[in-house]
Design an enzyme around this catalytic site. Structure first.
Site, PDB file in Angstrom:
ATOM      1  N   HIS A 161       0.826  -1.218   0.000  1.00 54.81           N
ATOM      2  CA  HIS A 161       0.000   0.000   0.000  1.00 54.81           C
ATOM      3  C   HIS A 161       0.862   1.270   0.000  1.00 54.81           C
ATOM      4  CE1 HIS A 161      -3.339  -2.702   1.287  1.00 54.81           C
ATOM      5  NE2 HIS A 161      -2.385  -3.252   2.012  1.00 54.81           N
ATOM      6  N   SER A 282      14.933  21.533 -16.199  1.00 51.61           N
ATOM      7  CA  SER A 282      13.754  22.368 -16.394  1.00 51.61           C
ATOM      8  C   SER A 282      14.198  23.700 -16.944  1.00 51.61           C
ATOM      9  CB  SER A 282      13.037  22.556 -15.061  1.00 51.61           C
ATOM     10  OG  SER A 282      12.238  23.729 -15.104  1.00 51.61           O
ATOM     11  N   LYS A 288      16.079  21.420 -10.964  1.00 53.59           N
ATOM     12  CA  LYS A 288      15.369  20.209 -11.355  1.00 53.59           C
ATOM     13  C   LYS A 288      16.232  19.209 -12.109  1.00 53.59           C
ATOM     14  CE  LYS A 288      10.936  20.177 -11.671  1.00 53.59           C
ATOM     15  NZ  LYS A 288       9.972  19.329 -11.032  1.00 53.59           N
ATOM     16  N   GLU A 295       9.392   8.441 -16.917  1.00 54.19           N
ATOM     17  CA  GLU A 295       7.979   8.810 -17.083  1.00 54.19           C
ATOM     18  C   GLU A 295       7.440   8.337 -18.424  1.00 54.19           C
ATOM     19  OE1 GLU A 295       7.215  13.032 -15.365  1.00 54.19           O
ATOM     20  OE2 GLU A 295       9.354  12.880 -15.714  1.00 54.19           O
TER      21      GLU A 295
END
Ligand code: ARG
Length: 468
Positions: A161, A282, A288, A295
């Site tokens: 979980h 970024s 970043k 992704e």
């Protein structure tokens, strides 16, 4: 007035050429040109067989074979002009053959139809795609096994979980994925057996009156056998669906690994750092390092599952035998195969190059009372409590620790004995994350020695390989 431009291959029955929209919806050459090598191999095998069976002359077969070799070179050198008016790869090749060798080209299509031809081509293509993916997946497994060996004893939190559950080792986690990809490879190999049957010679749907030798063309193309039923041979696309299903399942595995990579590389987890070569920056936030590749691997599962769904919906309800609907089989197959290969390779690169932060893993491993199960097991083992009672006692100890804002090992023995008087100082031995993982020696468990043995076994299996 000029003559209507009817199709050179079937124009006999037609007085007018196609509407531009007809050509646009009908043409598949934009994507099925990728079948060129399979198509030419199939045609060469067919022509040789026709000659061996006395159906065409040796001279014609030789001219056809040479012409096809020339076309292969033309395509590979970029010198071939594909034409949408010629609809698909089969007719592009045949029309060029006619230009090159004249009327003998017209004998190639004896005892054959585009229906068995396209099914043959796509099976050859899928077979090669499976073999390529098998190598890519083996390479990914090798990267995971390397990591497992290097971090066999590195404790980290195991989650259920996404809540701290019990400590595991990073190596164990890597080998879980190696096992998934092993099954993906096995699924592909299983599908390959059904892919590897030859439809060639089924002709349009009913077989042919010419005395062909289907076993010969099957063997020449490396198929295990000719397909037994001519209707099935031209109608079946379950081989493509099975391939897509195997791709889709594999993509879900990659997507899970990608998701963990995204989580783990965040500042909040900090378990791993992706290399510069697999990160992006970024344009506005200088700090970043984005895990874009991970992704995209996570996302591409969507289009791969979509390819399976798309073709399944195309195929449902189609009457036997061939319908033009089935031309829609190729793009999902090509797209899924390309996307999956790219994802597997990108994932291998990310795994190989990422830095694993052992300190962060260890610190996180102890969080969230991760050794509570070890404490409960100790109560069972040492005090003979039934597990349910041990669970209750441990829950009370966790609550106490929480109230004092310490972890379980931060409670004093006196505090613990307030909950269960028979507890002894020996209990502290099981509360560390290291002793927790070291104790998980059951088959398949996360004990570092287990992980080392499992990594060695996985490495050995990989080295032996699998006959494609
Ligand atoms: N381009 C077609 C396809 O991909 C080839 C088969 C055409 N057969 C036919 N009967 N029109 O399916």
């Amino acid at each position: 007035m000029s003559e209507p431009k009817t199709n050179i291959l079937w124009g006999g029955r037609f007085a007018a050429g196609p509407d531009a929209l007809m050509e646009a919806i009908n043409a598949s050459i934009g994507f099925d040109r990728r079948l060129y090598a399979c198509d030419i191999a199939g045609s060469k095998a067919h022509a040789a067989m026709l000659a061996d069976c006395g159906i065409i002359s040796e001279e014609d077969a030789a001219a056809i074979g040479q012409g096809l070799d020339t076309i292969l070179q033309e395509i590979e050198s970029g010198g071939f002009e594909f034409s949408a008016a010629l609809e698909d790869i089969h007719m592009n090749v045949e029309a060029r053959l006619a230009e090159l060798i004249g009327p003998a080209a017209g004998r190639l299509h004896t005892a054959r139809s585009r229906n068995d031809q396209v099914a043959t081509d796509l099976r050859l293509w899928v077979r090669a795609a499976i073999d390529g993916l098998d190598g890519d997946l083996a390479d990914l497994q090798s990267a995971l096994i390397d990591r497992a060996e290097a971090h066999a004893g590195a404790v980290m939190p195991g989650f259920t979980h996404l809540q701290s559950a019990q400590p595991v080792t990073f190596g164990h986690h890597m080998l879980a994925y190696a096992a998934m990809f092993e099954r993906d490879r096995a699924r592909m190999q299983d599908a390959r057996r059904r892919v590897n049957e030859s439809p060639l010679g089924a002709a349009a749907l009913a077989g042919t009156s010419f005395p062909i030798d289907r076993a010969q063309t099957a063997a020449a193309l490396g198929f295990d056998r000719p397909m037994a039923n001519s209707l099935d041979a031209v109608s079946a696309r379950d081989f493509a669906l099975e391939f897509l299903a195997a791709c889709a399942i594999c993509a879900t595995h990659l997507s899970r690994l990608a998701e963990e990579t995204v989580l783990w590389s965040s500042a909040q987890f900090g378990f791993v750092a992706l290399s510069d070569s697999f990160s992006t920056g970024s344009s506005i936030m200088p700090q970043k390092r984005n895990p874009d590749a991970a992704e995209l691997v996570r996302a591409k599962a969507g289009r791969i599952v979509g390819a399976l769904t798309g073709l399944a919906v195309v195929m449902k309800g189609l009457p036997l035998a061939y319908s033009k609907d089935m031309q829609e089989d190729k793009e999902p197959v090509f797209d899924a195969a390309d996307s999956l290969a790219l994802c597997v390779r990108a994932m291998s690169g990310m795994i190989r190059e990422m830095t694993v932060n052992g300190d962060r893993l260890r610190a996180a491993a102890g969080a969230g009372f991760a050794t509570a199960t070890d404490l409960a097991d100790w109560l069972v083992r040492e005090l003979g409590l039934p597990f349910r009672e041990a669970h209750r006692v441990t829950g009370a100890l966790v609550k106490l620790a929480e109230a004092h804002d310490v972890d379980l090992a931060g409670l004093s023995l006196e505090q613990m004995q307030g909950v269960e008087p028979r507890l002894t100082g020996a209990v502290f031995d099981v509360l560390s994350v290291h002793s927790s993982v070291a104790s998980r020696t059951s088959l398949g468990g996360t004990a570092p020695d287990n992980v080392r043995a499992a990594a060695a076994a996985a490495r050995a299996a990989l080295a032996v390989g699998r006959a494609p």
